[in-house]
Structure formats: C-alpha cells, structure tokens
Design a protein around this motif. Structure first.
Motif: not given
Length: 135
Positions: A34-45
């Motif tokens: 989940w931390e990886a997904e947040i960083w990779r996908k949702w943080r930039p958006k």
C-alpha cells in the motif's frame, strides 16, 4: 532496529528497509504494497509531497525500500513543516501525526509510515481515489 506491530525496519546508510514481521507477515506485506501504491500512483495525482519516497517494493510486499529519514523530530517541527491543516492536506490518507512517524529527507519533513493493513479499507480508499482522480 525500529519495530512496529507489522514490520521491522532496518537502517542501512541511505535506506530504510521494511520487512513484514513473521507473525504478521500478511499485514506487513499489505502495508508495504500500500505504501508503494500510494507513492507511485496516488501521490502524484493528489500532490501529497510530504510522503517519504519509496524506492523499491518487491511484488509480494516482502521488502520495501524507502529513503532513510533523520529522526527524531518533534511534533512542533512536524506541524510547522506545513502551514496547512493536516486533515485538509492529507484527506483520506492514513497518516498518524505522531513525531515518530515523521523524519527529514533532503531537508524536508516527510511521513515515513503511511501504510495500512486492512484489505477492506484499502479497497475502499482505492475506489475513492479513483473516483476523486477523475474529477
């Protein structure tokens, strides 16, 4: 070596390496993914720039590598790092505003622990983020 309920953290020069604890391997791996997904996908958006960078996550979440953050920091330092109300800045991101969850990377305050272990909560958040990113 820092130890949480679900993960152990090993510090190696520039990196913090998070691995699931054996007795909580499923939850720990889920936190890592989940931390990886947040960083990779949702943080930039959503522009969540106060999250500690994730450099690598194994496909099963058995290892997560983040930048090493300098600690300890005080809650006042965490609070002053951002002049906005945290609940407005990080809506629906599971961040605890405890000083031990924050540190300094490259001169800026970052949250070092934003993983969650509950699969149902993650699914709901993913749907919410998908809907919110379309608008």
């Amino acid at each position: 070596m820092p130890t949480g309920v679900y993960r152990r953290v090993f510090i190696a020069s520039r990196w913090a390496i998070k691995i699931p604890r054996i007795r909580n391997i499923t939850c720990g791996a889920r936190c890592n993914r989940w931390e990886a997904e947040i960083w990779r996908k949702w943080r930039p958006k959503f522009g969540w720039e106060h999250l500690c960078p994730v450099r690598f996550c194994g496909p099963l979440g058995l290892i997560l590598v983040m930048d090493r953050a300098s600690q300890p920091v005080t809650f006042e330092e965490v609070k002053s790092a951002n002049d906005q109300d945290y609940s407005d800045y990080y809506p629906n991101v599971d961040i605890e505003y405890k000083a031990e969850n924050w540190g300094v990377v490259a001169g800026r305050m970052v949250c070092v622990d934003y993983g969650i272990d509950d699969a149902e909560r993650i699914s709901k958040k993913r749907i919410y983020y998908q809907e919110r990113s379309r608008t």
